[in-house]
Design an enzyme around this catalytic site. Structure first.
Site, PDB file in Angstrom:
ATOM      1  N   ASP A  94       0.933  -1.114  -0.301  1.00 12.11           N
ATOM      2  CA  ASP A  94      -0.114   0.222   0.029  1.00 12.11           C
ATOM      3  C   ASP A  94       0.409   0.779   0.081  1.00 12.11           C
ATOM      4  O   ASP A  94       2.158   1.069   0.069  1.00 12.11           O
ATOM      5  CB  ASP A  94      -1.105  -0.036   1.068  1.00 12.11           C
ATOM      6  CG  ASP A  94      -0.522  -0.291   2.664  1.00 12.11           C
ATOM      7  OD1 ASP A  94       1.014   0.264   2.602  1.00 12.11           O
ATOM      8  OD2 ASP A  94      -1.114  -0.047   3.807  1.00 12.11           O
ATOM      9  N   GLY A  97      -0.854   5.418   2.775  1.00  6.56           N
ATOM     10  CA  GLY A  97      -1.569   6.939   2.700  1.00  6.56           C
ATOM     11  C   GLY A  97      -2.892   6.555   4.065  1.00  6.56           C
ATOM     12  O   GLY A  97      -2.566   7.496   5.042  1.00  6.56           O
ATOM     13  N   PHE A  98      -2.982   5.369   4.704  1.00  9.02           N
ATOM     14  CA  PHE A  98      -3.806   4.949   5.204  1.00  9.02           C
ATOM     15  C   PHE A  98      -3.067   5.406   6.409  1.00  9.02           C
ATOM     16  O   PHE A  98      -3.570   5.512   7.771  1.00  9.02           O
ATOM     17  CB  PHE A  98      -3.941   4.123   5.170  1.00  9.02           C
ATOM     18  CG  PHE A  98      -5.444   3.080   6.435  1.00  9.02           C
ATOM     19  CD1 PHE A  98      -6.925   4.084   6.071  1.00  9.02           C
ATOM     20  CD2 PHE A  98      -4.974   2.701   7.551  1.00  9.02           C
ATOM     21  CE1 PHE A  98      -7.872   3.210   6.881  1.00  9.02           C
ATOM     22  CE2 PHE A  98      -5.794   2.235   8.459  1.00  9.02           C
ATOM     23  CZ  PHE A  98      -7.528   2.617   8.665  1.00  9.02           C
ATOM     24  N   ASP A 148      -2.939   8.178  -1.792  1.00  8.11           N
ATOM     25  CA  ASP A 148      -4.056   9.138  -1.910  1.00  8.11           C
ATOM     26  C   ASP A 148      -4.204   9.646  -0.701  1.00  8.11           C
ATOM     27  O   ASP A 148      -3.279   9.461   0.725  1.00  8.11           O
ATOM     28  CB  ASP A 148      -5.198   8.458  -1.666  1.00  8.11           C
ATOM     29  CG  ASP A 148      -5.328   6.612  -1.057  1.00  8.11           C
ATOM     30  OD1 ASP A 148      -3.878   6.331  -0.611  1.00  8.11           O
ATOM     31  OD2 ASP A 148      -6.160   6.577  -0.287  1.00  8.11           O
ATOM     32  N   GLN A 196     -11.326   6.638  -4.561  1.00  8.21           N
ATOM     33  CA  GLN A 196     -11.743   7.794  -3.081  1.00  8.21           C
ATOM     34  C   GLN A 196     -13.314   8.179  -3.328  1.00  8.21           C
ATOM     35  O   GLN A 196     -13.541   8.241  -4.537  1.00  8.21           O
ATOM     36  CB  GLN A 196     -11.145   8.698  -2.720  1.00  8.21           C
ATOM     37  CG  GLN A 196      -9.409   8.307  -2.308  1.00  8.21           C
ATOM     38  CD  GLN A 196      -9.963   7.036  -0.748  1.00  8.21           C
ATOM     39  OE1 GLN A 196     -11.068   7.283  -0.541  1.00  8.21           O
ATOM     40  NE2 GLN A 196      -8.905   6.521  -0.445  1.00  8.21           N
ATOM     41  N   GLY A 223     -11.366   3.890   1.188  1.00 12.68           N
ATOM     42  CA  GLY A 223     -12.034   4.597   2.210  1.00 12.68           C
ATOM     43  C   GLY A 223     -13.250   3.734   2.563  1.00 12.68           C
ATOM     44  O   GLY A 223     -14.233   4.522   3.029  1.00 12.68           O
ATOM     45  N   ASP A 273      -7.793  -7.585   1.222  1.00  9.20           N
ATOM     46  CA  ASP A 273      -6.590  -7.880   2.331  1.00  9.20           C
ATOM     47  C   ASP A 273      -7.827  -7.535   4.001  1.00  9.20           C
ATOM     48  O   ASP A 273      -7.727  -6.315   3.952  1.00  9.20           O
ATOM     49  CB  ASP A 273      -4.866  -7.234   2.235  1.00  9.20           C
ATOM     50  CG  ASP A 273      -5.760  -5.453   2.376  1.00  9.20           C
ATOM     51  OD1 ASP A 273      -4.742  -4.994   3.716  1.00  9.20           O
ATOM     52  OD2 ASP A 273      -6.320  -5.265   1.358  1.00  9.20           O
TER      53      ASP A 273
END
Length: 370
Positions: A94, A97-98, A148, A196, A223, A273
C-alpha cells in the site's frame, strides 16, 4: 520481465468474477485474499507455512512501516523485500496513505504531500506522491499503490470532495514519477490508482471515472470499512464497479470480515486484504465454515477435536490461556487457511455457476457463534 500486469477473466456468475492475475513472481487466482505482512512479515506465521499450509499466493507489505524500519537503504542493499524476507511469490505494497492519515494528531496534509511524525521515535517525515513511488520501487512490490488521502467514513460531502480531488492530483504526480523511473530488481511493477469519495455516490462515480481514464493495470477501492454502515459500503462497491474496467483486477482495500468478502465478491471485487484473521487469531477468535469460535471459552477446555493437524481445540484453549506463543501461531494459521479456503470455494462456485446460492448459505453459517 513482463511489460504489463495482465488479468484473464475465466468465468462470471452475475457480477462475481473468477480470473487470473499474471505477474513476474507468479500467477494469482482470483478472487484472492492477501495476508497482511505489515513490517515484512505476517505476524506469527513463517513464510514456509504461508506457502505450504495457508496456500497464500500473494502477501501485502506496508510502505509506511517498511520506510521507517528497516528503511530504504537496508531494503535496497538486500535487493528488495522479496529477497529480504525470502518470499518469492507476488507482493503488494500500500502507499502508506492510510497509516499516515490515521495519525491525526501527528500529521499535516498540504498540496505537496503529508508531513507526519514517526510512531517509533517522533521524528518528522514527508510523504509526497513522488517519494512514495520511489519508496515502493525500492521495496520492489509487484503491485504498487498510488498515494491518496483516505478521509474518515463520517466526513461531510465538502471534505470528501476536497480529499478526492487532492487524491486525483496526487495520482497524476504518481503516474508521472512512475513513468520516469524503472524497476530496480528486474521484475515488472504495476501501479494501481485508488478510488476515493467516502460514502457519496456522486463522488465515487467521479473518482471511478477518473481512475478508469488513466488506463490502469488494476484498480483499488479505498476509504471503505472506515466507519460507514456496511450496507453503504456495499452500495459504493456497486457504484464503483459499474464504472471500473472489467478487464482489470479490482482490489477492495482493508476489507474485512468473511461475510464482507463474500458480499463484495458478489459485487465484482477480485482482491482483498485485512489484518482481521491474524489479529483476531492472536486474541483467540477462530473463523470456521460453521461459524466463529472463541477458544478462550471454557466449553473448549475438553474438546479434543482436531482444529489444525493433530492439535485439538482443547490444546489450543490451553495454549491461549497459558499465553504460549504457539497458540498465537496456530490461531493465525487456522484463520488464514480458512480465509484462503473461503475465496477458493468462492472461485469454484463462480466457475460452477451457483455462487449466489452457495454464498447465501455460507453467510448465514459464518454469522454463528459456536
Amino acid at each position: 520481465m513482463i511489460d504489463r500486469l495482465t488479468f484473464d477473466l475465466n468465468a462470471t456468475c452475475g457480477d462475481a468474477r473468477a480470473g487470473v492475475i499474471h505477474t513476474d513472481h507468479g500467477d494469482i487466482q482470483t478472487p484472492i485474499f492477501m495476508p497482511v505482512g505489515t513490517a515484512g512479515t505476517v505476524k506469527a506465521v513463517h513464510q514456509q507455512e504461508l506457502k505450504e499450509e495457508v496456500k497464500a499466493q500473494i502477501i501485502l507489505g506496508n510502505t509506511y512501516h517498511l520506510y521507517l524500519r528497516p528503511g530504504c537503504d537496508i531494503l535496497r542493499q538486500a535487493g528488495g523485500l522479496h529477497r529480504f524476507n525470502a518470499w518469492n511469490r507476488p507482493l503488494l505494497t500500500d502507499s502508506g496513505g492510510f497509516q499516515v492519515f490515521s495519525l491525526a494528531e501527528n500529521r499535516k496534509i498540504k498540496e505537496e504531500g503529508c508531513t507526519f511524525r514517526s510512531h517509533i521515535d517522533g521524528s518528522k517525515h514527508l510523504f509526497t506522491p513522488e517519494n512514495v513511488m520511489d519508496i515502493q520501487r525500492t521495496i520492489g512490490a509487484d503491485i504498487m499503490m498510488a498515494f491518496d488521502e483516505c478521509c474518515p467514513g463520517e466526513s461531510d460531502h465538502r471534505y470528501a470532495k476536497k480529499a478526492m480531488e487532492l487524491t486525483h492530483r496526487w495520482l497524476d504526480r504518481c503516474i508521472t514519477r512512475f513513468n520516469e523511473t524503472d524497476p530496480l530488481y528486474g521484475h515488472h511493477q504495476a501501479l494501481f490508482p485508488i478510488v476515493q469519495g467516502c460514502q457519496y455516490a456522486d463522488l465515487r462515480r467521479i473518482s471511478a471515472e477518473y481512475i478508469a481514464s488513466k488506463d490502469p493495470e488494476g484498480c483499488a477501492i479505498g476509504g471503505l470499512a472506515v466507519g460507514e454502515p456496511t450496507e453503504k459500503m456495499y452500495e459504493m462497491i456497486e457504484v464503483v464497479n459499474a464504472i471500473l474496467p472489467k478487464d482489470r483486477p479490482r482490489y477492495l482495500m482493508g476489507v474485512g470480515t468473511t461475510q464482507n468478502l463474500l458480499e463484495a465478491i458478489e459485487r465484482g471485487v477480485d482482491m482483498f486484504d485485512c489484518v482481521m484473521p491474524t489479529r483476531n487469531g492472536r486474541n483467540g477468535l477462530l473463523f470456521t465454515a460453521e461459524g466463529t469460535i472463541n477458544i478462550k471459552n471454557k466449553k473448549w477446555e475438553t474438546c479434543f477435536e482436531p482444529i489444525y493437524k493433530d492439535y485439538t481445540l482443547a490444546y489450543l484453549h490451553h495454549l491461549i490461556k497459558a499465553e504460549e506463543i504457539l497458540g498465537l501461531q496456530i490461531c493465525s494459521i487456522v484463520n488464514l487457511k480458512f480465509y484462503l479456503w473461503l475465496v477458493g470455494e468462492a472461485r469454484r462456485h463462480i466457475i460452477d455457476g451457483d455462487y449466489s446460492q452457495w454464498k447465501a448459505g455460507m453467510v448465514e453459517k459464518l454469522g454463528r457463534r459456536l
